[in-house]
Design a protein around this motif. Structure first.
Motif, PDB file in Angstrom:
ATOM      1  N   ILE A   7     -15.722  -7.898 -10.820  1.00  0.00           N
ATOM      2  CA  ILE A   7     -14.477  -8.233 -10.149  1.00  0.00           C
ATOM      3  C   ILE A   7     -13.592  -8.805 -11.251  1.00  0.00           C
ATOM      4  N   VAL A   8     -12.545  -8.063 -11.604  1.00  0.00           N
ATOM      5  CA  VAL A   8     -11.707  -8.428 -12.747  1.00  0.00           C
ATOM      6  C   VAL A   8     -10.352  -8.922 -12.245  1.00  0.00           C
ATOM      7  N   ILE A   9      -9.963 -10.114 -12.691  1.00  0.00           N
ATOM      8  CA  ILE A   9      -8.649 -10.666 -12.351  1.00  0.00           C
ATOM      9  C   ILE A   9      -7.704 -10.332 -13.495  1.00  0.00           C
ATOM     10  N   ARG A  10      -6.580  -9.713 -13.141  1.00  0.00           N
ATOM     11  CA  ARG A  10      -5.599  -9.304 -14.152  1.00  0.00           C
ATOM     12  C   ARG A  10      -4.208  -9.797 -13.759  1.00  0.00           C
ATOM     13  N   ALA A  11      -3.304  -9.788 -14.739  1.00  0.00           N
ATOM     14  CA  ALA A  11      -1.909 -10.150 -14.484  1.00  0.00           C
ATOM     15  C   ALA A  11      -1.053  -8.889 -14.513  1.00  0.00           C
ATOM     16  N   SER A  12      -0.133  -8.790 -13.567  1.00  0.00           N
ATOM     17  CA  SER A  12       0.787  -7.660 -13.541  1.00  0.00           C
ATOM     18  C   SER A  12       1.954  -7.942 -14.489  1.00  0.00           C
ATOM     19  N   LYS A  13       2.838  -6.971 -14.624  1.00  0.00           N
ATOM     20  CA  LYS A  13       3.979  -7.136 -15.526  1.00  0.00           C
ATOM     21  C   LYS A  13       4.888  -8.268 -15.091  1.00  0.00           C
ATOM     22  N   LYS A  15       3.899 -11.043 -13.904  1.00  0.00           N
ATOM     23  CA  LYS A  15       3.079 -12.262 -14.043  1.00  0.00           C
ATOM     24  C   LYS A  15       2.313 -12.647 -12.785  1.00  0.00           C
ATOM     25  N   GLN A  16       2.342 -11.820 -11.743  1.00  0.00           N
ATOM     26  CA  GLN A  16       1.503 -12.092 -10.587  1.00  0.00           C
ATOM     27  C   GLN A  16       0.104 -11.570 -10.872  1.00  0.00           C
ATOM     28  N   LYS A  17      -0.881 -12.133 -10.182  1.00  0.00           N
ATOM     29  CA  LYS A  17      -2.269 -11.730 -10.412  1.00  0.00           C
ATOM     30  C   LYS A  17      -2.722 -10.730  -9.355  1.00  0.00           C
ATOM     31  N   TYR A  18      -3.668  -9.885  -9.747  1.00  0.00           N
ATOM     32  CA  TYR A  18      -4.306  -8.956  -8.818  1.00  0.00           C
ATOM     33  C   TYR A  18      -5.749  -8.769  -9.251  1.00  0.00           C
ATOM     34  N   THR A  37       0.233 -16.716  -5.729  1.00  0.00           N
ATOM     35  CA  THR A  37      -0.424 -17.996  -5.993  1.00  0.00           C
ATOM     36  C   THR A  37      -1.856 -17.787  -6.496  1.00  0.00           C
ATOM     37  N   ASN A  38      -2.357 -18.775  -7.208  1.00  0.00           N
ATOM     38  CA  ASN A  38      -3.749 -18.739  -7.656  1.00  0.00           C
ATOM     39  C   ASN A  38      -4.693 -18.805  -6.463  1.00  0.00           C
ATOM     40  N   GLN A  39      -4.300 -19.539  -5.423  1.00  0.00           N
ATOM     41  CA  GLN A  39      -5.139 -19.638  -4.228  1.00  0.00           C
ATOM     42  C   GLN A  39      -5.314 -18.281  -3.575  1.00  0.00           C
ATOM     43  N   GLY A  40      -4.276 -17.470  -3.563  1.00  0.00           N
ATOM     44  CA  GLY A  40      -4.361 -16.132  -2.987  1.00  0.00           C
ATOM     45  C   GLY A  40      -5.370 -15.257  -3.707  1.00  0.00           C
ATOM     46  N   VAL A  41      -5.326 -15.281  -5.033  1.00  0.00           N
ATOM     47  CA  VAL A  41      -6.273 -14.461  -5.800  1.00  0.00           C
ATOM     48  C   VAL A  41      -7.694 -15.021  -5.681  1.00  0.00           C
ATOM     49  N   GLU A  42      -7.835 -16.341  -5.608  1.00  0.00           N
ATOM     50  CA  GLU A  42      -9.164 -16.935  -5.434  1.00  0.00           C
ATOM     51  C   GLU A  42      -9.758 -16.542  -4.081  1.00  0.00           C
ATOM     52  N   ASN A  43      -8.927 -16.505  -3.038  1.00  0.00           N
ATOM     53  CA  ASN A  43      -9.402 -16.088  -1.717  1.00  0.00           C
ATOM     54  C   ASN A  43      -9.856 -14.632  -1.740  1.00  0.00           C
ATOM     55  N   ALA A  44      -9.121 -13.787  -2.452  1.00  0.00           N
ATOM     56  CA  ALA A  44      -9.497 -12.378  -2.563  1.00  0.00           C
ATOM     57  C   ALA A  44     -10.841 -12.238  -3.273  1.00  0.00           C
ATOM     58  N   VAL A  45     -11.037 -12.988  -4.338  1.00  0.00           N
ATOM     59  CA  VAL A  45     -12.304 -12.930  -5.087  1.00  0.00           C
ATOM     60  C   VAL A  45     -13.457 -13.402  -4.210  1.00  0.00           C
ATOM     61  N   LEU A  46     -13.254 -14.486  -3.469  1.00  0.00           N
ATOM     62  CA  LEU A  46     -14.318 -14.988  -2.590  1.00  0.00           C
ATOM     63  C   LEU A  46     -14.675 -13.962  -1.520  1.00  0.00           C
ATOM     64  N   ALA A  47     -13.682 -13.287  -0.963  1.00  0.00           N
ATOM     65  CA  ALA A  47     -13.938 -12.268   0.049  1.00  0.00           C
ATOM     66  C   ALA A  47     -14.714 -11.096  -0.556  1.00  0.00           C
ATOM     67  N   VAL A  57     -17.585 -12.055 -12.092  1.00  0.00           N
ATOM     68  CA  VAL A  57     -16.133 -12.271 -12.051  1.00  0.00           C
ATOM     69  C   VAL A  57     -15.634 -12.478 -13.471  1.00  0.00           C
ATOM     70  N   ILE A  58     -14.630 -11.695 -13.853  1.00  0.00           N
ATOM     71  CA  ILE A  58     -14.041 -11.772 -15.188  1.00  0.00           C
ATOM     72  C   ILE A  58     -12.550 -12.038 -15.027  1.00  0.00           C
ATOM     73  N   ASP A  59     -12.067 -13.158 -15.577  1.00  0.00           N
ATOM     74  CA  ASP A  59     -10.650 -13.503 -15.479  1.00  0.00           C
ATOM     75  C   ASP A  59      -9.968 -13.148 -16.802  1.00  0.00           C
TER      76      ASP A  59
END
Length: 64
Positions: A7-13, A15-18, A37-47, A57-59
């Motif tokens: 599960i890789v966390i990346r930044a879009s152009k 600066k939002q994360k996906y 928000t960081n909370q949004g991406v953290e919730n996605a990773v937890l799900a 998980v790789i950030d």
């Protein structure tokens, strides 16, 4: 030996994360929406971790 799903966390152009889900053979399985928000991406990773229990998980947004 089998690889590990990722599960890789990346930044879009803008600066939002996906999140990108990668299989053990490094094929992209899914991309999420972008999160403001960081909370949004953290919730996605937890799900995703609930479904892909052995995933690492790789950030990629953190500076080395």
């Amino acid at each position: 030996m089998a690889g590990v799903n990722k599960i890789v966390i990346r930044a879009s152009k803008n600066k939002q994360k996906y999140v990108v889900v990668k299989s053990a053979n490094n094929k992209t399985l899914a991309n999420t929406e972008t999160y403001k928000t960081n909370q949004g991406v953290e919730n996605a990773v937890l799900a995703l971790k609930k479904v892909i229990k052995n995933a690492k998980v790789i950030d990629e947004t953190k500076k080395k």
